[in-house]
Design a protein around this motif. Structure first.
Motif, short mmCIF file in Angstrom:
data_model
loop_
_atom_site.label_atom_id
_atom_site.label_comp_id
_atom_site.label_asym_id
_atom_site.label_seq_id
_atom_site.Cartn_x
_atom_site.Cartn_y
_atom_site.Cartn_z
N THR A 1 -7.15 -6.31 0.27
CA THR A 1 -7.46 -4.90 0.13
C THR A 1 -6.85 -4.43 -1.19
O THR A 1 -5.64 -4.53 -1.38
CB THR A 1 -6.86 -4.06 1.29
OG1 THR A 1 -7.38 -4.58 2.52
CG2 THR A 1 -7.21 -2.60 1.15
N ALA B 1 0.84 -1.19 0.00
CA ALA B 1 0.00 0.00 0.00
C ALA B 1 0.88 1.24 0.00
O ALA B 1 1.96 1.25 0.58
CB ALA B 1 -0.91 0.00 1.23
N ASP C 1 -5.65 -1.57 -3.15
CA ASP C 1 -5.25 -0.20 -2.84
C ASP C 1 -5.16 0.70 -4.06
O ASP C 1 -5.22 1.92 -3.93
CB ASP C 1 -3.87 -0.20 -2.14
CG ASP C 1 -3.97 -0.72 -0.74
OD1 ASP C 1 -4.88 -0.30 -0.01
OD2 ASP C 1 -3.15 -1.57 -0.37
N ASP C 2 -4.99 0.10 -5.24
CA ASP C 2 -4.79 0.93 -6.42
C ASP C 2 -5.05 0.11 -7.67
O ASP C 2 -5.10 -1.13 -7.62
CB ASP C 2 -3.35 1.46 -6.44
CG ASP C 2 -3.17 2.70 -7.30
OD1 ASP C 2 -4.17 3.15 -7.93
OD2 ASP C 2 -2.04 3.21 -7.36
N ASP D 1 -2.38 -6.50 0.67
CA ASP D 1 -2.65 -5.21 0.03
C ASP D 1 -2.15 -5.34 -1.40
O ASP D 1 -0.96 -5.58 -1.62
CB ASP D 1 -1.90 -4.07 0.74
CG ASP D 1 -2.41 -3.82 2.14
OD1 ASP D 1 -3.64 -3.88 2.33
OD2 ASP D 1 -1.60 -3.56 3.04
#
Length: 165
Positions: A143, A67, A145-146, A105
């Motif tokens: 997760t 992240a 993140d981008d 992440d």
């Protein structure tokens, strides 16, 4: 252990037989417990982190793990001569005696189905960790993140080239 040496019968009296001929070993222990249950194996968190990180990166559609700042510092560290990319960046695990939980992440490629990629990552991570460690993976939390855009690669290449050619 006790050793029993047996000599074949019917040999001539003048021949000498080596003591190792026909040697058999008998165990002192008559325990019925299997060898794999004698003792304890402990698997470090870092081992599971590496396995999960490599397994997640193998999935098509994953650009990188980590992240924000972790990715930034990791990118700088990767460019330093002698620096190696960290396979555990973006991976956190909890390991118990028989179970483990994984938190990831991730950055996905633009255009892929995030739901499908997340499902593939879960399957690959669970399969790799359970196969290699024998630990039951109780959950893999992901997760996103981008999203990595194709134009970002062109910008990265321009930044690494010198101004003078």
């Amino acid at each position: 252990m006790s050793d029993t040496v047996s000599r074949p019968t019917g040999s001539s009296a003048g021949e000498s037989q080596p003591d190792t001929l026909g040697k058999t070993l008998k165990s002192r222990s008559t325990s019925a417990t299997a060898p794999e249950t004698r003792g304890r194996t402990t698997i470090a968190d870092s081992v599971v982190e590496k396995i999960a990180g490599i397994a997640a990166r193998e999935v098509p559609g994953i650009h990188s793990l980590g992240a924000g700042m972790a990715r930034t510092f990791g990118a700088v560290r990767d460019r330093v001569p002698g620096g190696r990319p960290s396979v555990t960046r973006g991976v956190k695990v909890e390991v118990g005696e028989r179970q483990s939980a994984v938190d990831l992440d991730v950055v996905v490629e633009y255009g892929v189905s995030i739901v499908d990629v997340a499902g593939d990552v879960r399957v690959n991570v669970i399969s790799a960790v359970e196969r290699m460690t024998g630990l039951e993976v109780v959950e893999v939390n992901i997760t996103v993140d981008d999203v990595h855009l194709p134009s970002e690669e062109e910008d990265e290449q321009e930044d690494t080239e010198g101004r003078v050619q």
